[in-house]
Design a protein around this motif. Structure first.
Motif, PDB file in Angstrom:
ATOM      1  N   SER A  38       0.454  -6.360   5.531  1.00 22.40           N
ATOM      2  CA  SER A  38       0.867  -5.026   5.800  1.00 22.40           C
ATOM      3  C   SER A  38       1.398  -4.356   4.386  1.00 22.40           C
ATOM      4  CB  SER A  38       1.924  -4.871   6.852  1.00 22.40           C
ATOM      5  OG  SER A  38       3.347  -5.540   6.497  1.00 22.40           O
ATOM      6  N   ILE A  39       1.332  -3.120   4.444  1.00 24.46           N
ATOM      7  CA  ILE A  39       1.673  -2.382   3.250  1.00 24.46           C
ATOM      8  C   ILE A  39       3.336  -2.891   3.057  1.00 24.46           C
ATOM      9  CG2 ILE A  39       2.194  -0.249   2.091  1.00 24.46           C
ATOM     10  CD1 ILE A  39      -0.778  -1.081   1.994  1.00 24.46           C
ATOM     11  N   ALA A  40       4.138  -2.629   4.175  1.00 25.88           N
ATOM     12  CA  ALA A  40       5.441  -3.013   4.105  1.00 25.88           C
ATOM     13  C   ALA A  40       5.838  -4.564   3.728  1.00 25.88           C
ATOM     14  CB  ALA A  40       6.110  -2.728   5.569  1.00 25.88           C
ATOM     15  N   ALA A  41       5.116  -5.336   3.963  1.00 27.20           N
ATOM     16  CA  ALA A  41       5.095  -6.979   3.484  1.00 27.20           C
ATOM     17  C   ALA A  41       4.778  -6.866   2.075  1.00 27.20           C
ATOM     18  CB  ALA A  41       4.312  -7.688   4.453  1.00 27.20           C
ATOM     19  N   VAL A  42       4.036  -6.236   1.576  1.00 23.04           N
ATOM     20  CA  VAL A  42       3.503  -6.324  -0.006  1.00 23.04           C
ATOM     21  C   VAL A  42       4.497  -5.729  -0.654  1.00 23.04           C
ATOM     22  CG1 VAL A  42       1.785  -5.465  -1.449  1.00 23.04           C
ATOM     23  CG2 VAL A  42       1.130  -6.514   0.672  1.00 23.04           C
ATOM     24  N   SER A  43       5.256  -4.521  -0.218  1.00 26.19           N
ATOM     25  CA  SER A  43       6.363  -3.672  -0.662  1.00 26.19           C
ATOM     26  C   SER A  43       7.327  -4.812  -1.043  1.00 26.19           C
ATOM     27  CB  SER A  43       6.685  -2.470  -0.115  1.00 26.19           C
ATOM     28  OG  SER A  43       7.585  -1.850  -0.637  1.00 26.19           O
ATOM     29  N   ALA A  44       7.732  -5.390   0.149  1.00 24.14           N
ATOM     30  CA  ALA A  44       8.973  -6.181   0.036  1.00 24.14           C
ATOM     31  C   ALA A  44       8.747  -7.330  -0.951  1.00 24.14           C
ATOM     32  CB  ALA A  44       9.186  -6.942   1.485  1.00 24.14           C
ATOM     33  N   LYS A  45       7.590  -7.940  -1.015  1.00 25.71           N
ATOM     34  CA  LYS A  45       7.235  -8.964  -1.648  1.00 25.71           C
ATOM     35  C   LYS A  45       7.235  -8.888  -3.341  1.00 25.71           C
ATOM     36  CE  LYS A  45       5.817 -12.775  -0.997  1.00 25.71           C
ATOM     37  NZ  LYS A  45       6.708 -14.095  -0.989  1.00 25.71           N
ATOM     38  N   CYS A  46       6.656  -7.459  -3.659  1.00 24.69           N
ATOM     39  CA  CYS A  46       6.543  -7.248  -5.052  1.00 24.69           C
ATOM     40  C   CYS A  46       7.583  -6.434  -5.412  1.00 24.69           C
ATOM     41  CB  CYS A  46       5.160  -6.462  -5.316  1.00 24.69           C
ATOM     42  SG  CYS A  46       4.980  -4.785  -4.615  1.00 24.69           S
ATOM     43  N   GLY A  47       8.517  -5.877  -4.651  1.00 26.47           N
ATOM     44  CA  GLY A  47       9.508  -5.114  -5.123  1.00 26.47           C
ATOM     45  C   GLY A  47       9.151  -3.591  -5.604  1.00 26.47           C
ATOM     46  N   LEU A  48       8.079  -3.105  -5.372  1.00 31.50           N
ATOM     47  CA  LEU A  48       7.785  -1.691  -5.590  1.00 31.50           C
ATOM     48  C   LEU A  48       7.878  -0.964  -4.175  1.00 31.50           C
ATOM     49  CD1 LEU A  48       4.820  -2.394  -7.852  1.00 31.50           C
ATOM     50  CD2 LEU A  48       7.023  -1.643  -8.403  1.00 31.50           C
ATOM     51  N   PRO A  49       7.935   0.487  -4.163  1.00 29.21           N
ATOM     52  CA  PRO A  49       7.886   1.242  -2.695  1.00 29.21           C
ATOM     53  C   PRO A  49       6.550   1.262  -2.323  1.00 29.21           C
ATOM     54  CG  PRO A  49       8.571   2.467  -5.108  1.00 29.21           C
ATOM     55  CD  PRO A  49       8.479   1.093  -5.542  1.00 29.21           C
ATOM     56  N   ALA A  50       6.635   1.541  -1.015  1.00 25.48           N
ATOM     57  CA  ALA A  50       5.448   1.563  -0.404  1.00 25.48           C
ATOM     58  C   ALA A  50       4.294   2.857  -1.061  1.00 25.48           C
ATOM     59  CB  ALA A  50       5.205   2.158   0.823  1.00 25.48           C
ATOM     60  N   SER A  51       5.384   4.024  -1.782  1.00 25.94           N
ATOM     61  CA  SER A  51       4.467   5.021  -2.341  1.00 25.94           C
ATOM     62  C   SER A  51       3.712   4.502  -3.457  1.00 25.94           C
ATOM     63  CB  SER A  51       5.558   6.082  -2.524  1.00 25.94           C
ATOM     64  OG  SER A  51       6.788   5.575  -3.427  1.00 25.94           O
ATOM     65  N   SER A  52       4.181   3.265  -4.181  1.00 25.88           N
ATOM     66  CA  SER A  52       3.690   2.945  -5.240  1.00 25.88           C
ATOM     67  C   SER A  52       2.548   2.467  -5.004  1.00 25.88           C
ATOM     68  CB  SER A  52       4.599   2.084  -6.188  1.00 25.88           C
ATOM     69  OG  SER A  52       5.618   2.876  -6.699  1.00 25.88           O
ATOM     70  N   ILE A  53       2.423   1.479  -3.968  1.00 24.77           N
ATOM     71  CA  ILE A  53       1.413   0.973  -3.572  1.00 24.77           C
ATOM     72  C   ILE A  53       0.293   1.824  -2.800  1.00 24.77           C
ATOM     73  CG2 ILE A  53       0.387  -0.765  -1.600  1.00 24.77           C
ATOM     74  CD1 ILE A  53       3.020  -1.966  -1.684  1.00 24.77           C
ATOM     75  N   TYR A  54       0.584   3.058  -2.371  1.00 22.23           N
ATOM     76  CA  TYR A  54      -0.383   3.853  -1.883  1.00 22.23           C
ATOM     77  C   TYR A  54      -0.993   4.794  -3.210  1.00 22.23           C
ATOM     78  CZ  TYR A  54       0.573   3.225   3.000  1.00 22.23           C
ATOM     79  OH  TYR A  54       0.378   2.749   4.310  1.00 22.23           O
ATOM     80  N   TRP A  55      -0.325   4.841  -4.241  1.00 23.53           N
ATOM     81  CA  TRP A  55      -0.644   5.386  -5.462  1.00 23.53           C
ATOM     82  C   TRP A  55      -2.118   4.731  -5.994  1.00 23.53           C
ATOM     83  CZ3 TRP A  55      -1.390   4.769 -10.789  1.00 23.53           C
ATOM     84  CH2 TRP A  55      -1.685   5.804 -11.451  1.00 23.53           C
ATOM     85  N   HIS A  56      -1.999   3.425  -5.646  1.00 26.11           N
ATOM     86  CA  HIS A  56      -3.060   2.524  -6.485  1.00 26.11           C
ATOM     87  C   HIS A  56      -4.186   2.541  -5.148  1.00 26.11           C
ATOM     88  CE1 HIS A  56      -1.330   1.502 -10.190  1.00 26.11           C
ATOM     89  NE2 HIS A  56       0.026   1.304  -9.525  1.00 26.11           N
ATOM     90  N   PHE A  57      -3.624   2.411  -4.099  1.00 24.81           N
ATOM     91  CA  PHE A  57      -4.779   1.896  -3.115  1.00 24.81           C
ATOM     92  C   PHE A  57      -4.568   2.858  -1.768  1.00 24.81           C
ATOM     93  CE2 PHE A  57      -3.040  -1.993  -5.395  1.00 24.81           C
ATOM     94  CZ  PHE A  57      -4.287  -2.323  -5.879  1.00 24.81           C
ATOM     95  N   LYS A  58      -5.780   3.116  -1.241  1.00 24.97           N
ATOM     96  CA  LYS A  58      -5.710   4.242  -0.088  1.00 24.97           C
ATOM     97  C   LYS A  58      -4.980   3.589   1.134  1.00 24.97           C
ATOM     98  CE  LYS A  58      -9.675   4.598   1.860  1.00 24.97           C
ATOM     99  NZ  LYS A  58     -10.954   5.226   2.129  1.00 24.97           N
ATOM    100  N   ASP A  59      -5.372   2.102   1.459  1.00 29.71           N
ATOM    101  CA  ASP A  59      -4.576   1.650   2.303  1.00 29.71           C
ATOM    102  C   ASP A  59      -4.783   0.137   2.297  1.00 29.71           C
ATOM    103  OD1 ASP A  59      -7.285   1.004   2.883  1.00 29.71           O
ATOM    104  OD2 ASP A  59      -7.657   2.713   4.483  1.00 29.71           O
ATOM    105  N   LYS A  60      -4.394  -0.605   3.486  1.00 29.87           N
ATOM    106  CA  LYS A  60      -4.390  -1.818   3.165  1.00 29.87           C
ATOM    107  C   LYS A  60      -5.988  -2.606   3.174  1.00 29.87           C
ATOM    108  CE  LYS A  60      -4.543  -4.741   6.878  1.00 29.87           C
ATOM    109  NZ  LYS A  60      -4.040  -5.613   8.138  1.00 29.87           N
ATOM    110  N   ASP A  61      -6.926  -2.023   3.745  1.00 29.95           N
ATOM    111  CA  ASP A  61      -7.901  -2.503   3.619  1.00 29.95           C
ATOM    112  C   ASP A  61      -8.616  -2.406   2.134  1.00 29.95           C
ATOM    113  OD1 ASP A  61     -10.479  -3.555   4.434  1.00 29.95           O
ATOM    114  OD2 ASP A  61     -11.552  -1.445   4.891  1.00 29.95           O
ATOM    115  N   ASP A  62      -8.188  -1.163   1.592  1.00 26.26           N
ATOM    116  CA  ASP A  62      -8.577  -0.863   0.049  1.00 26.26           C
ATOM    117  C   ASP A  62      -7.892  -2.026  -0.832  1.00 26.26           C
ATOM    118  OD1 ASP A  62     -10.003   0.683  -2.055  1.00 26.26           O
ATOM    119  OD2 ASP A  62      -8.008   1.566  -2.272  1.00 26.26           O
ATOM    120  N   LEU A  63      -6.746  -2.334  -0.316  1.00 30.74           N
ATOM    121  CA  LEU A  63      -5.938  -3.338  -1.097  1.00 30.74           C
ATOM    122  C   LEU A  63      -6.730  -4.788  -1.021  1.00 30.74           C
ATOM    123  CD1 LEU A  63      -3.373  -4.269  -2.812  1.00 30.74           C
ATOM    124  CD2 LEU A  63      -2.060  -4.030  -0.553  1.00 30.74           C
ATOM    125  N   ILE A  64      -6.979  -5.260   0.108  1.00 34.58           N
ATOM    126  CA  ILE A  64      -7.497  -6.594   0.379  1.00 34.58           C
ATOM    127  C   ILE A  64      -8.875  -6.418  -0.526  1.00 34.58           C
ATOM    128  CG2 ILE A  64      -8.724  -7.868   2.108  1.00 34.58           C
ATOM    129  CD1 ILE A  64      -5.535  -8.019   2.148  1.00 34.58           C
TER     130      ILE A  64
END
Length: 208
Positions: A38-64
């Motif tokens: 999940s985006i939340a789990a990835v955020s917790a692992k990498c230490g970046l806010p979810a907003s940063s993840i969504y800036w790079h990737f549209k959603d979890k599927d895009d991330l995978i």
């Protein structure tokens, strides 16, 4: 600080954060699979806010899908047939198989995640599965080129059969290592598989 320097710094920070996100995704997906990521789990692992993840990737599927693409690009460099100076066709394909296995040990994510997605059926096909099937097509083409170069007497159908057999065997050996861990010597098994595939190709060529 000049505008150009600021732009370069932002770009460098963006690249670094993207890599951190992908690295964290690899760890989470390796532990929990696609559904457990999940985006939340990835955020917790990498230490970046979810907003940063969504800036790079549209959603979890895009991330995978991005994880699969990055790992595949790293692995694909190993799928090259060594030159004739390496020795006989058998020696060349054995060296190539060893290089492929070493690369899979170093960059297994595209195959690990891709196989999980490929075996699932969902109402809406995840982009990660689509990307994996695309890279599988590239892999098939690359291996077919190697088979055709080493065994020019084989027709297209025979090359396709041989390629399918080679990839299926490699998949099985990879899964065995995923199950058994480092107790499985993937390099040695890929070298053995290369010899078996070479012998099969030789027989096919003799039957033509």
């Amino acid at each position: 600080m000049t505008s150009a320097q600021t732009t370069r710094k932002k770009r460098a920070n963006g690249v670094e954060s993207r890599q951190r996100i992908l690295d964290a995704t690899v760890e989470i997906a390796g532990e929990r699979g696609y559904d457990g990521t999940s985006i939340a789990a990835v955020s917790a692992k990498c230490g970046l806010p979810a907003s940063s993840i969504y800036w790079h990737f549209k959603d979890k599927d895009d991330l995978i899908a991005a994880v699969i693409e990055r790992s595949f690009e790293a692995w694909l460099t190993a799928v090259e047939l060594p030159g004739e100076e390496t020795g006989t066709p058998l020696e060349r394909v054995t060296v190539m198989a060893a290089n492929v296995a070493k690369s899979l040990v170093d960059a297994p994510d595209f195959l690990r995640l891709g196989l999980m997605l490929a075996l699932e059926r969902r109402p809406t096909e995840p982009r990660g599965r689509t990307v994996f099937l695309q890279v599988r097509g590239i892999t098939h083409h690359k291996i077919a080129e190697v088979a055709a170069a080493l065994f020019p007497d084989l027709d297209e159908a025979a090359v396709d059969t041989l390629t399918t057999y080679a990839i299926a065997g490699a998949d099985g050996l990879f899964v065995q290592r995923e199950v058994k861990g480092d107790a499985v010597d993937l390099v040695a098994l890929f070298e053995l598989h290369a010899r078996v595939v070479h012998d099969a190709a030789t027989r096919l060529a003799q039957e033509r």
